[in-house]
Motif scaffolding. Structure first.
Motif, short mmCIF file in Angstrom:
data_model
loop_
_atom_site.label_atom_id
_atom_site.label_comp_id
_atom_site.label_asym_id
_atom_site.label_seq_id
_atom_site.Cartn_x
_atom_site.Cartn_y
_atom_site.Cartn_z
N LYS A 240 0.82 -1.20 0.00
CA LYS A 240 0.00 0.00 0.00
C LYS A 240 0.86 1.26 0.00
CE LYS A 240 -4.28 -1.89 1.92
NZ LYS A 240 -5.23 -1.91 3.06
N ALA A 241 1.98 1.23 0.69
CA ALA A 241 2.89 2.38 0.66
C ALA A 241 3.51 2.55 -0.72
CB ALA A 241 3.99 2.21 1.71
N TRP A 242 3.82 1.43 -1.36
CA TRP A 242 4.46 1.47 -2.68
C TRP A 242 3.53 2.07 -3.72
CZ3 TRP A 242 5.46 -3.25 -6.27
CH2 TRP A 242 6.47 -2.95 -7.19
N VAL A 243 2.27 1.65 -3.70
CA VAL A 243 1.34 2.15 -4.72
C VAL A 243 0.77 3.52 -4.36
CG1 VAL A 243 0.75 -0.16 -5.49
CG2 VAL A 243 -0.65 0.94 -3.73
N ALA A 244 1.02 3.99 -3.13
CA ALA A 244 0.52 5.30 -2.71
C ALA A 244 1.50 6.43 -2.99
CB ALA A 244 0.17 5.27 -1.23
N ARG A 245 2.63 6.10 -3.57
CA ARG A 245 3.60 7.16 -3.89
C ARG A 245 2.93 8.25 -4.75
NH1 ARG A 245 7.61 4.00 -7.27
NH2 ARG A 245 5.73 2.74 -7.55
N GLY A 246 3.10 9.48 -4.34
CA GLY A 246 2.51 10.60 -5.06
C GLY A 246 1.04 10.81 -4.79
N ALA A 247 0.47 10.04 -3.86
CA ALA A 247 -0.97 10.17 -3.58
C ALA A 247 -1.24 10.19 -2.08
CB ALA A 247 -1.73 9.01 -4.23
N GLY A 248 -0.28 10.68 -1.32
CA GLY A 248 -0.43 10.65 0.13
C GLY A 248 -1.01 11.91 0.73
N GLY A 249 -1.44 12.84 -0.12
CA GLY A 249 -1.91 14.12 0.39
C GLY A 249 -0.72 15.00 0.75
N GLY A 250 -0.99 16.26 1.01
CA GLY A 250 0.09 17.14 1.42
C GLY A 250 0.91 17.65 0.25
N ALA A 251 2.11 18.10 0.57
CA ALA A 251 2.94 18.82 -0.40
C ALA A 251 3.44 17.96 -1.54
CB ALA A 251 4.13 19.46 0.31
N THR A 252 3.51 16.64 -1.35
CA THR A 252 4.08 15.78 -2.40
C THR A 252 3.00 15.03 -3.19
OG1 THR A 252 4.35 13.93 -0.86
CG2 THR A 252 6.20 15.46 -1.08
N ASP A 253 1.75 15.43 -3.05
CA ASP A 253 0.68 14.76 -3.78
C ASP A 253 0.70 15.18 -5.25
OD1 ASP A 253 -2.06 14.08 -4.81
OD2 ASP A 253 -2.27 13.37 -2.75
N ASN A 254 0.67 14.21 -6.14
CA ASN A 254 0.81 14.48 -7.58
C ASN A 254 -0.51 14.48 -8.35
OD1 ASN A 254 3.56 14.93 -7.95
ND2 ASN A 254 4.04 12.75 -8.05
N ARG A 255 -1.63 14.26 -7.70
CA ARG A 255 -2.87 14.07 -8.46
C ARG A 255 -3.34 15.35 -9.15
NH1 ARG A 255 -5.80 10.68 -3.70
NH2 ARG A 255 -4.59 12.21 -2.51
N GLU A 256 -3.28 16.47 -8.46
CA GLU A 256 -3.68 17.72 -9.11
C GLU A 256 -2.67 18.14 -10.17
OE1 GLU A 256 -4.62 20.84 -6.42
OE2 GLU A 256 -6.21 19.72 -5.40
N ALA A 551 -5.82 6.61 -22.85
CA ALA A 551 -7.12 7.22 -22.56
C ALA A 551 -6.98 8.64 -22.01
CB ALA A 551 -7.88 6.35 -21.56
N PHE A 552 -5.93 8.89 -21.26
CA PHE A 552 -5.70 10.23 -20.72
C PHE A 552 -5.53 11.26 -21.84
CE2 PHE A 552 -3.67 8.93 -16.41
CZ PHE A 552 -4.93 8.86 -15.84
N HIS A 553 -4.94 10.83 -22.97
CA HIS A 553 -4.53 11.77 -24.01
C HIS A 553 -5.39 11.71 -25.27
CE1 HIS A 553 -0.85 11.25 -21.52
NE2 HIS A 553 -0.81 12.56 -21.66
N GLU A 554 -6.33 10.78 -25.30
CA GLU A 554 -7.21 10.64 -26.46
C GLU A 554 -8.57 11.26 -26.12
OE1 GLU A 554 -8.45 7.10 -29.63
OE2 GLU A 554 -7.91 6.60 -27.57
N GLY A 555 -8.99 12.25 -26.88
CA GLY A 555 -10.21 12.96 -26.54
C GLY A 555 -9.94 14.06 -25.54
N ALA A 556 -10.98 14.56 -24.91
CA ALA A 556 -10.84 15.66 -23.95
C ALA A 556 -10.04 15.20 -22.74
CB ALA A 556 -12.21 16.16 -23.52
N ALA A 557 -9.19 16.09 -22.24
CA ALA A 557 -8.39 15.78 -21.06
C ALA A 557 -9.30 15.60 -19.85
CB ALA A 557 -7.38 16.89 -20.81
N PRO A 558 -9.11 14.56 -19.06
CA PRO A 558 -9.97 14.34 -17.89
C PRO A 558 -9.69 15.37 -16.79
CG PRO A 558 -8.20 12.73 -17.92
CD PRO A 558 -8.10 13.48 -19.21
N ALA A 559 -10.74 15.90 -16.21
CA ALA A 559 -10.58 16.86 -15.11
C ALA A 559 -10.09 16.17 -13.85
CB ALA A 559 -11.90 17.58 -14.85
N VAL A 560 -10.47 14.90 -13.68
CA VAL A 560 -10.06 14.12 -12.51
C VAL A 560 -9.40 12.84 -13.02
CG1 VAL A 560 -10.77 13.08 -10.33
CG2 VAL A 560 -12.02 15.07 -11.24
N PRO A 561 -8.09 12.83 -13.19
CA PRO A 561 -7.43 11.66 -13.77
C PRO A 561 -7.67 10.36 -13.02
CG PRO A 561 -5.95 13.54 -13.79
CD PRO A 561 -7.15 13.95 -13.01
#
Length: 670
Positions: A240-256, A551-561
């Motif tokens: 769970k820690a491995w797959v949560a890289r970049g998605a832990g909230g806070g300053a290092t979150d990559n989702r936005e 899918a991310f790059h085909e068609g309109a860009a998703p607002a919530v990846p």
């Protein structure tokens, strides 16, 4: 004192004076190099003479030599041995470098000269490589937005600068998450782990200054932990820690960050007149269109998923037999797959690993290069950028070919993964320059260092890229080595992996770390027989990532990846016990830069060719057939991007392959 990055490099082979370079030197050197490059480009753009290939295209190629030298060092160090100062420099100079490139591509007098040459190309008397270079330069300017004007041109520049900032942030956030997480392991937690995993955990603890062994998010440590630890609770926590890289909230979150990147890419494509970013990006690749990519991935998905589902049922039965009455989870797969592999193939990685010493696998790669292409490797005693890095001079027939640097061990300052880069590309204009090529990996340290079979395959893979760089033989460095279509660049690397599986190579170089004995024939047979084991899992986790990228790059860009990712996986009916190889928040291939965006499929596109290419050797007389090696070097390795990728492959093989070779190679078809 003279800045060592700007002074003439007079040491052996013109290598950078690593022992004299300090982080404080990079900022001034980059500023000076940027200014020099702009002045040189202005000289080409504002020349009074009518445009010719020599004064415009070759004039442009002459520009930026200092900038190439400085960035060649800086970007290699920023990725392989980051420091807080280097991270700050990346944040400062990524947008500056993007603005610099935009200023060159937006130089209208320069573009007018290039366009004039393009329109008169049939009358210029160019040789084939020059014609190719002119086409690429003109195309690069068009695709960079050189024909845009006014607000559109300004917006394109702003987009590129922002993308550079976001890509740097994505990378540094991921590095921070990987660097900052660790899980202390007690002596009880180590029970059931083979000695090499325990040794790697202790080494990781020492490297981090911990009181005892630790588990980190380095792939070379966490994957064997997931494979061997009998503690399901620890496997779950680690996974769970491995797959949560970049998605832990806070300053290092990559989702936005990922969402903003996708939106800007879509806007960039629209400014250039494309329906979406995938259409823009794939236009210059072998695939050409999103539809062709989807067709390849879809052809592989169905048999891979069917195999994975069948395998999951068998693994869950094993888990239930162990008394675990739960559904098979992603943190269970590797553990029970390892048990199944041992039962079905009598092959235990703990018994195999002592035969795969890092130094012996390096020797094996070098020996294959010698037998195929006559290359010889001599160890060099030179100051490099990190004590772990090693260097060799590469020669052929006594003549210097390249310098090869290998940086193999994981450390907190190194981004994850494995890659090949060049601090200096091969070229003959305006003067002859020999390449300086770097392979970077993330293997666990040991005394001596031992590899898994996947690690050894990674070493051969990256060395295949290195051969593409080292054997390059073109005039202009912009088409040298790996400067090819993204879905062709993996052909040499994936093709070279096949030589690891040549029995005579393993018999000679897979020797036991303690006894020096060669791998027993029985074990060798098992290794080769099990080569396609668990291909359902491996193919599913890869293809799912590639389809999400598309899918991310085909068609309109998703607002919530993340929502789009979930939608794609649901439509695929993704097996519950398998995760994507790279989920969105840590999908550096796609979000650290544009390199593999819409292009993660390219490994599989190249695999279609590499299976067919190695079959050509087997059909001709064996893995070391000299005539096939000559053809491989002539038509692919030395040619770089001097021709279209399909033309190069046709010259080598005489035809293009179908997907059948790939499915057969992965054991997904008979």
């Amino acid at each position: 004192m003279t800045n060592p990055l700007l002074a003439e490099w007079t040491g052996p082979f013109g290598l950078p004076p690593f022992d004299a370079i300090e982080d404080a030197d990079f900022g001034p050197a980059l500023e000076a190099a940027l200014a020099e490059d702009l002045a040189e480009v202005a000289g080409v753009a504002d020349a009074a003479e009518p445009p010719t290939f020599a004064n415009t295209i070759e004039g442009l190629i002459r520009c930026g030599a200092t900038l190439d030298r400085v960035t060649g060092v800086f970007f290699n160090l920023a990725g392989s041995d980051s420091t807080p100062a280097r991270e700050a420099l990346m944040r400062e100079y990524s947008p500056k470098l993007a603005a610099h490139a935009a200023a060159i591509y937006g130089n209208r007098p320069l573009f007018d000269r290039i366009r004039s040459l393009w329109e008169r190309r049939e009358t210029l008397g160019l040789n084939d490589e020059q014609a190719r270079v002119l086409m690429l330069v003109h195309r690069n300017f068009i695709r960079a937005g050189a024909a845009l004007e006014g607000d559109d041109a300004a917006r394109m520049t702003a987009i590129k600068q922002r993308l550079a900032v976001l890509g740097t942030s994505f990378t540094q956030n991921l590095l921070a998450d990987e660097r900052d997480w660790s899980m202390p392991l007690s002596e009880a937690d180590l029970e059931g782990l083979p000695g090499f995993v325990v040794a790697a955990a202790r080494a990781a603890g020492e490297e981090r200054g911990a009181a005892g062994p630790v588990l980190t998010l380095s792939r070379s440590l966490i994957v064997p932990f997931l494979q061997f630890s009998p503690r399901r609770d620890l496997r779950e926590r680690a996974y769970k820690a491995w797959v949560a890289r970049g998605a832990g909230g806070g300053a290092t979150d990559n989702r936005e960050i990922a969402a903003e990147i996708l939106g800007l890419r879509q806007e960039r494509a629209a400014l250039l007149g494309y329906a979406d970013f995938a259409s823009y990006k794939l236009e210059t690749e072998m695939a050409g269109t999103p539809a062709k990519v989807r067709a390849l991935l879809s052809a592989v998905w169905a048999p891979a998923r069917a195999q994975a589902e069948a395998d999951a049922q068998l693994l869950e039965e094993r888990m239930h037999a162990d008394g675990v009455n739960a559904a098979l989870a992603p943190w269970d797969w590797r553990y029970y797959a390892g048990k199944r592999r041992k039962a079905e193939h009598d092959l235990d990685d703990a018994a195999l690993k002592p035969y795969l010493q890092l130094d012996r696998m390096i020797e094996a790669a070098f020996d294959c290069a010698n037998r195929l292409f006559g290359l010889e490797f001599r160890a060099l005693d030179l100051p490099l950028y990190h004590p772990d890095a090693r260097a060799w001079e590469v020669t052929r027939g006594g003549a210097h070919v390249a310098v090869f640097i290998g940086d193999y061990f994981a450390r907190g300052s190194k981004r994850s993964g494995a890659w090949c880069s060049a601090m200096r590309m091969q070229g003959k204009f305006p003067k002859v320059q020999h390449p300086v090529v770097v392979n970077v990996c993330n293997f666990a340290k040991g005394t001596p260092a031992l590899l898994s079979y996947d690690d050894a395959r990674t070493l051969f893979h990256e060395f295949g890229h290195a051969l593409h760089q080292m054997l390059s033989d073109v005039t202009y460095d912009m088409v040298a080595g790996t400067s090819v279509a993204r879905d062709f660049v993996e052909l040499p690397s994936q093709l070279f992996e096949h030589w690891l599986e040549v029995p005579e190579v393993l018999r000679r170089f897979a020797t036991h770390v303690e006894t020096g004995d060669a791998m027993p024939q029985e074990m060798l047979d098992k290794v080769l027989k099990a080569a396609n084991f668990d291909q359902g899992f491996q193919t599913v986790e890869y293809v799912a990532s590639a389809l999400v990228d598309l899918a991310f790059h085909e068609g309109a860009a998703p607002a919530v990846p993340m929502a789009k990712q979930a939608e794609v996986l649901a439509a695929l009916e993704m097996p519950a016990a398998i995760g994507m190889r790279h989920a969105t928040p840590h999908f550096a291939h796609v979000f650290a830069g544009d390199g593999y965006s819409s292009g993660y499929y390219s490994y599989m596109w190249s695999e279609v060719m590499d299976a067919d290419a190695f079959a050509a050797f087997e059909d001709a007389g064996g893995a070391f057939d000299p005539e096939m090696a000559r053809k491989l070097e002539k038509h692919i390795l030395s040619a770089g991007g001097s021709q279209e990728a399909e033309a190069l492959y046709l010259a080598f093989r005489g035809r293009m392959p179908g997907v059948e070779a790939l499915l057969k190679g992965r054991g997904l078809a008979s």
